[in-house]
Design an enzyme around this catalytic site. Structure first.
Site, PDB file in Angstrom:
ATOM      1  N   THR A 206       0.820  -1.208   0.000  1.00 50.16           N
ATOM      2  CA  THR A 206       0.000   0.000   0.000  1.00 50.16           C
ATOM      3  C   THR A 206       0.856   1.261   0.000  1.00 50.16           C
ATOM      4  O   THR A 206       1.934   1.258   0.566  1.00 50.16           O
ATOM      5  CB  THR A 206      -0.867  -0.044   1.274  1.00 50.16           C
ATOM      6  OG1 THR A 206      -1.783  -1.112   1.126  1.00 50.16           O
ATOM      7  CG2 THR A 206      -1.608   1.236   1.536  1.00 50.16           C
ATOM      8  N   VAL A 235     -13.025  -5.260   1.680  1.00 53.04           N
ATOM      9  CA  VAL A 235     -12.525  -3.885   1.777  1.00 53.04           C
ATOM     10  C   VAL A 235     -11.660  -3.798   3.029  1.00 53.04           C
ATOM     11  O   VAL A 235     -12.060  -4.252   4.103  1.00 53.04           O
ATOM     12  CB  VAL A 235     -13.697  -2.875   1.867  1.00 53.04           C
ATOM     13  CG1 VAL A 235     -13.171  -1.472   2.100  1.00 53.04           C
ATOM     14  CG2 VAL A 235     -14.528  -2.932   0.586  1.00 53.04           C
ATOM     15  N   GLY A 236     -10.469  -3.234   2.880  1.00 55.50           N
ATOM     16  CA  GLY A 236      -9.548  -3.128   4.016  1.00 55.50           C
ATOM     17  C   GLY A 236      -9.640  -1.776   4.708  1.00 55.50           C
ATOM     18  O   GLY A 236     -10.649  -1.063   4.604  1.00 55.50           O
ATOM     19  N   THR A 257      -0.325   1.317   6.681  1.00 55.23           N
ATOM     20  CA  THR A 257      -0.192   0.142   5.815  1.00 55.23           C
ATOM     21  C   THR A 257      -0.090  -1.067   6.720  1.00 55.23           C
ATOM     22  O   THR A 257       0.585  -1.013   7.747  1.00 55.23           O
ATOM     23  CB  THR A 257       1.044   0.235   4.905  1.00 55.23           C
ATOM     24  OG1 THR A 257       1.276  -1.070   4.338  1.00 55.23           O
ATOM     25  CG2 THR A 257       2.292   0.671   5.639  1.00 55.23           C
ATOM     26  N   GLY A 258      -0.769  -2.132   6.367  1.00 58.28           N
ATOM     27  CA  GLY A 258      -0.694  -3.311   7.220  1.00 58.28           C
ATOM     28  C   GLY A 258      -1.883  -4.216   7.018  1.00 58.28           C
ATOM     29  O   GLY A 258      -2.665  -4.043   6.076  1.00 58.28           O
ATOM     30  N   GLY A 260      -5.107  -5.001   7.097  1.00 61.80           N
ATOM     31  CA  GLY A 260      -6.210  -4.046   7.195  1.00 61.80           C
ATOM     32  C   GLY A 260      -7.266  -4.370   8.238  1.00 61.80           C
ATOM     33  O   GLY A 260      -7.768  -3.470   8.920  1.00 61.80           O
TER      34      GLY A 260
HETATM   35  N1  ASP Z   1      -3.766  -2.168   4.527  1.00 55.93           N
HETATM   36  C1  ASP Z   1      -3.979  -2.764   3.238  1.00 55.93           C
HETATM   37  C2  ASP Z   1      -5.234  -3.574   3.266  1.00 55.93           C
HETATM   38  O1  ASP Z   1      -5.452  -4.270   4.235  1.00 55.93           O
HETATM   39  C3  ASP Z   1      -2.862  -3.641   2.789  1.00 55.93           C
HETATM   40  C4  ASP Z   1      -1.516  -3.012   2.805  1.00 55.93           C
HETATM   41  O2  ASP Z   1      -1.254  -2.123   3.609  1.00 55.93           O
HETATM   42  O3  ASP Z   1      -0.679  -3.428   1.975  1.00 55.93           O
HETATM   43  O4  ASP Z   1      -5.949  -3.564   2.301  1.00 55.93           O
END
Ligand code: ASP
Length: 339
Positions: A206, A235-236, A257-258, A260
Site C-alpha cells: 500500500t 474492503v480493508g 499500511t498493514g 487491514g
Molecule cells: N492495509 C492494506 C489492506 O489491508 C494492505 C496493505 O497495507 O498493503 O488492504
C-alpha cells in the site's frame, strides 16, 4: 524615502516569513518482510527512484505554496503509476484473479474526506477519492457507483487488464497454493501455511502520504490494491477514514499500511490522532501505542504521522517499510530497511 525603506523592509519580512513557514511531506510504499537479503541492488535502486520521484512531486507543490491536499495526491499518484507498489498499476489480485482498488484522502482543514472502494477501472484511485471529497456530498463510494462517478468527473479510466502484472499474478498463484493472504512485500515462504492468517508472511505494498503546507494545513492519503488472495468484495482499512487514513489540523495526519482487518478494529489512524489530541501523547508514542493495539489483535504493519510543525514519525512492526521524507529545504531522505 523613509516610507520606501519601510515598505521594502516589510516586503522582505513578509517574504522571509512565507519562506520560513514550515512545509513537509512524508510518504510510505508499504511495509512487510523487507530485508536487505530480499532485495537485489537493482530492485532497491528502482524502489528508491520511485520514492524520490513521489517525494519530489509533493515537495514541489508545497514549496510553491500549494496545498497539502494537492501534495499528497501528487505523491500518491506517482506510486500508483508504478508497478512496484501495491496500488494503481501494481495492485495485487483477489482470489478471483481481479484487481479491486481502494483509496482515501482527508483534508485536515475542516476534516473533509473522500474515498473509493473496490474500483476496477479507475487508473488513479486517489484522484477518485479526492473527487468524492470535493465534488460529492458523500465520503465513500464503492464499486460500480464509484466508477460511474469517476467517469462523470472525467477521470482517467482503464481496462482492468491495465492492472495485470506478471509479478502480482505469480504472487497470487503462490498464495493460493499455500492458502494464504500475504501482505504485498512479504517474501515467499518455504513452508506451506494452512492457517491463512492475515498476519503471517505478508507484505503490504500500500502507498500513502501525509503533508503539511505553508498555510499550516495537514492532509493524508492512502491507496492500495489490498491483500493478495483477498476475497472479492473485501474492503480493508485503506479507504476507511479513521482506520487507514486520518488528518485533522488540530492533531496529526496519518496514513497506514498493514493487515487491514486489524487496523480497522483498532481504528488505528484515528486512535493515533486521539491519543495526541486528548491524551497529549507525542506522535511517536501515539503511533507505537496504536501499532501495539494492532499487534495485540494479531496484525502488523506501519504508519506515517505528521504533526502541525511538519515533524514526521515513521513507525512499523514489520522488518521494513518503504518510506521517505522531504522537509522544507532539507535534502529528502529515503529509507527501506529497519536499520
Ligand atoms: N492495509 C492494506 C489492506 O489491508 C494492505 C496493505 O497495507 O498493503 O488492504
Amino acid at each position: 524615502m523613509k516610507r520606501l525603506a519601510a515598505m521594502i523592509a516589510t516586503t522582505a519580512a513578509l517574504a522571509a516569513s512565507a519562506q520560513e513557514a514550515p512545509f513537509a511531506i512524508a510518504i510510505h510504499g508499504g511495509s512487510g518482510t523487507i530485508t536487505r537479503a530480499s532485495l537485489t541492488t537493482e530492485r532497491e535502486a528502482a524502489y528508491r527512484a520511485v520514492l524520490a520521484e513521489s517525494l519530489e512531486a509533493g515537495r514541489r507543490i508545497l514549496e510553491g505554496g500549494g496545498s497539502a491536499v494537492d501534495a499528497v495526491v501528487a505523491a500518491v499518484k506517482v506510486m500508483e503509476d508504478s508497478p512496484l507498489f501495491n496500488a494503481g498499476r501494481g495492485a495485487v489480485f483477489t482470489s478471483e484473479g481481479a484487481n479491486e482498488l481502494d483509496a482515501s484522502i482527508m483534508d485536515g482543514r475542516g476534516r473533509r474526506a473522500g474515498a473509493v472502494a473496490g474500483v476496477t477501472t479507475v487508473r488513479n484511485p486517489v484522484e477518485a477519492a479526492r473527487a468524492v471529497m470535493d465534488k460529492s456530498r458523500h465520503v465513500l463510494l464503492a464499486g460500480r457507483g464509484a466508477e460511474a462517478f469517476a467517469k462523470e468527473q472525467g477521470l482517467a479510466l482503464v481496462e482492468p487488464k491495465y492492472f495485470w502484472t506478471r509479478e502480482r499474478w505469480d504472487q497470487l498463484q503462490r498464495a493460493k497454493e499455500r492458502d494464504r493472504q500475504p501482505l504485498d512485500h512479504d517474501a515467499p515462504r518455504a513452508a506451506p501455511a494452512k492457517s491463512s492468517s492475515l498476519a503471517e508472511d505478508t507484505k503490504l505494498g500500500t502507498v500513502g502520504a501525509v503533508a503539511l503546507d505553508k498555510a499550516g494545513h495537514l492532509a493524508a492519503a492512502t491507496s492500495t490494491g489490498g491483500i493478495t488472495n483477498k476475497r472479492f468484495g473485501r474492503v480493508g482499512d485503506s479507504p476507511l477514514v479513521g482506520a487507514g487514513t486520518w488528518a485533522d489540523d488540530a492533531s496529526v495526519a496519518v496514513s497506514a499500511t498493514g493487515t487491514g482487518e486489524m487496523f480497522i478494529r483498532a481504528a488505528a489512524a484515528h486512535e493515533i490522532a486521539a491519543l495526541v489530541k486528548h491524551k497529549g501523547l507525542a506522535p511517536r508514542a501515539a503511533a507505537d501505542e496504536a501499532l501495539a493495539q494492532v499487534k495485540a489483535l494479531g496484525g502488523r504493519g506501519g504508519v506515517i504521522v505528521m504533526d502541525a510543525k511538519g515533524e514526521a514519525v515513521f513507525a512499523f512492526t514489520t522488518e521494513g517499510m518503504y518510506r521517505g521524507l522531504a522537509k522544507g529545504p532539507a535534502r529528502p531522505e529515503i529509507a527501506i530497511f529497519r536499520d
